[in-house]
Scaffold this active site. Structure first.
Site, PDB file in Angstrom:
ATOM      1  N   ASP A 232      34.378  -7.930 -14.196  1.00 47.20           N
ATOM      2  CA  ASP A 232      32.919  -7.831 -14.077  1.00 47.20           C
ATOM      3  C   ASP A 232      32.533  -6.851 -12.959  1.00 47.20           C
ATOM      4  O   ASP A 232      31.383  -6.438 -12.856  1.00 47.20           O
ATOM      5  CB  ASP A 232      32.330  -9.214 -13.755  1.00 47.20           C
ATOM      6  CG  ASP A 232      31.350  -9.695 -14.806  1.00 47.20           C
ATOM      7  OD1 ASP A 232      30.958  -8.884 -15.664  1.00 47.20           O
ATOM      8  OD2 ASP A 232      30.972 -10.881 -14.756  1.00 47.20           O
TER       9      ASP A 232
ATOM     10  N   GLN B 296      30.981 -16.710 -16.230  1.00 46.45           N
ATOM     11  CA  GLN B 296      29.608 -16.445 -16.681  1.00 46.45           C
ATOM     12  C   GLN B 296      28.608 -16.925 -15.622  1.00 46.45           C
ATOM     13  O   GLN B 296      28.647 -18.069 -15.186  1.00 46.45           O
ATOM     14  CB  GLN B 296      29.363 -17.158 -18.025  1.00 46.45           C
ATOM     15  CG  GLN B 296      28.029 -16.836 -18.650  1.00 46.45           C
ATOM     16  CD  GLN B 296      27.884 -15.362 -19.024  1.00 46.45           C
ATOM     17  OE1 GLN B 296      28.809 -14.749 -19.566  1.00 46.45           O
ATOM     18  NE2 GLN B 296      26.743 -14.776 -18.709  1.00 46.45           N
TER      19      GLN B 296
ATOM     20  N   LYS C 173      31.018 -12.293 -26.107  1.00 44.16           N
ATOM     21  CA  LYS C 173      32.146 -11.657 -25.400  1.00 44.16           C
ATOM     22  C   LYS C 173      33.470 -12.063 -26.050  1.00 44.16           C
ATOM     23  O   LYS C 173      34.349 -11.227 -26.285  1.00 44.16           O
ATOM     24  CB  LYS C 173      32.129 -12.058 -23.917  1.00 44.16           C
ATOM     25  CG  LYS C 173      31.000 -11.373 -23.146  1.00 44.16           C
ATOM     26  CD  LYS C 173      30.722 -11.990 -21.789  1.00 44.16           C
ATOM     27  CE  LYS C 173      29.466 -11.356 -21.193  1.00 44.16           C
ATOM     28  NZ  LYS C 173      29.011 -11.980 -19.953  1.00 44.16           N
TER      29      LYS C 173
END
Ligand SMILES: NC(=O)c1ccc[n+]([C@@H]2O[C@H](COP(=O)([O-])OP(=O)(O)OC[C@H]3O[C@@H](n4cnc5c(N)ncnc54)[C@H](OP(=O)(O)O)[C@@H]3O)[C@@H](O)[C@H]2O)c1
Length: 295
Positions: A121, A98, A54
């Site tokens: 997200d 994460q 990412k």
């Protein structure tokens, strides 16, 4: 008719080129650089590799990117405080924590702590709720990536029988919601299967579009699909290692056998995976635009 192998790698590349141009223009015309922080707690090898990918992509696109590594034993309160710091940081437009987090931390508290305007997200309940009612919001990256693949490949969804295997909050449920929205890429008749579904093959055989996110290697076999189906395989299963120590991956679909019947199918790897990261970048650019008031 030859089966189309849907390359997520190629589609993701296309979208990244579009984003690169958009980011350069935002910088030049508005002096705004999209900022993304990825917060990693602990050192799980899978999480480290996802976060590294990412960060690399963010960097390649010209973002302001911050990698924030925290020790495995960080307290929940300290993690919330860290997120609040990034909520206030004007250089950061997107916050990604994460997952999964260590067991002593309640994931929902961390997700709820993220400012919904920076929730790239798409997991915050404000964004989930907006998605369900069809409002503009941050879509969760994997389903959003699948939608892009379907639309850009020209797969007809309107009136199609779409069958989804898996009902997780990050893939199956949002995917079902997106496919029944009254808009491009939607308007499908949706069936959602899970481990309590009585006769899964009965449902998968009806599918014009079959999306599989079960996390079980080759759970969908050729006898479970009809001729001409379009198949999106979300599964990423590590089934061994090469002599060099590299993970051998396979999807949830028996690719070789199912591709003989399918009109289109995604491979693993090189299918949904590259799209997920790309949609995170797209969401971050959208966040930067919204926060900076760029139309
Ligand atoms: N490529 C990417 O970017 C990406 C992103 C996210 C996930 N993934 C992969 O996609 C897969 C699914 O991820 P996830 O997070 O959604 O997994 P998850 O949270 O474990 O959910 C799996 C779902 O599949 C259902 N399921 C499992 N086995 C089944 C079976 N034999 N028949 C019918 N339903 C079954 C489960 O049903 P119950 O609810 O009844 O238990 C559950 O709803 C994993 O391999 C993951 O690594 C890939």
């Amino acid at each position: 008719m030859a089966t189309k192998i849907i390359s997520g790698t190629e589609i993701a590349k296309q979208i990244r080129e579009e984003l690169k141009t958009e980011v350069a223009e935002m910088k030049e015309k508005h002096g705004v650089t999209p900022g993304l922080v990825t917060v990693l707690v602990g050192e799980s090898p899978a999480s480290v590799s996802y976060v590294t990918a990412k960060q690399r992509t963010a960097h390649d696109l010209g973002f302001h990117s911050v990698q924030d590594n925290q020790p495995e034993d960080i307290t929940e309160d300290d993690l919330v405080a860290l997120i609040e710091k990034y909520n206030q940081d004007p250089a950061i437009h997107g916050i990604l924590v994460q997952l999964p987090l260590p067991r002593h931390i309640e994931e929902s508290r961390i997700i709820f702590a993220i400012d919904p305007d920076k929730d790239v997200d798409g997991f915050h309940p404000v964004n989930v709720g907006k998605m369900v009612i069809g409002e503009q919001c941050f879509l969760p990256c994997t389903p959003a990536g699948i939608m892009e693949m379907i639309i850009r490949t020209g797969i007809e969804t309107s009136g199609a029988e779409a069958v989804i295997v898996g009902r997780s909050n990050i893939v199956g449920k949002p995917m079902a919601n997106l496919m029944l929205q009254k808009r491009e890429g939607g308007n499908a008749t949706v069936t959602l299967c899970h481990t309590r579904t009585k006769d899964m093959a009965f449902h998968t055989r009806r599918a014009d579009i079959l999306i599989v996110a079960a996390g079980r290697p080759k759970v969908v076999t050729a006898d479970m699909v009809k001729e001409g189906v379009a198949v999106i395989d979300v599964g990423v299963n590590r089934i061994g290692k090469t002599p060099e120590g590299k993970a051998i991956l396979c999807g949830d679909v028996d690719f070789e056998a199912v591709k003989e019947k399918a009109s289109a199918i995604t491979p693993v790897p090189g299918g949904v995976g590259p799209m997920t990261i790309t949609m995170l970048m797209k969401n971050t650019v959208q966040a930067a635009r919204q926060i900076s008031g760029i139309a």
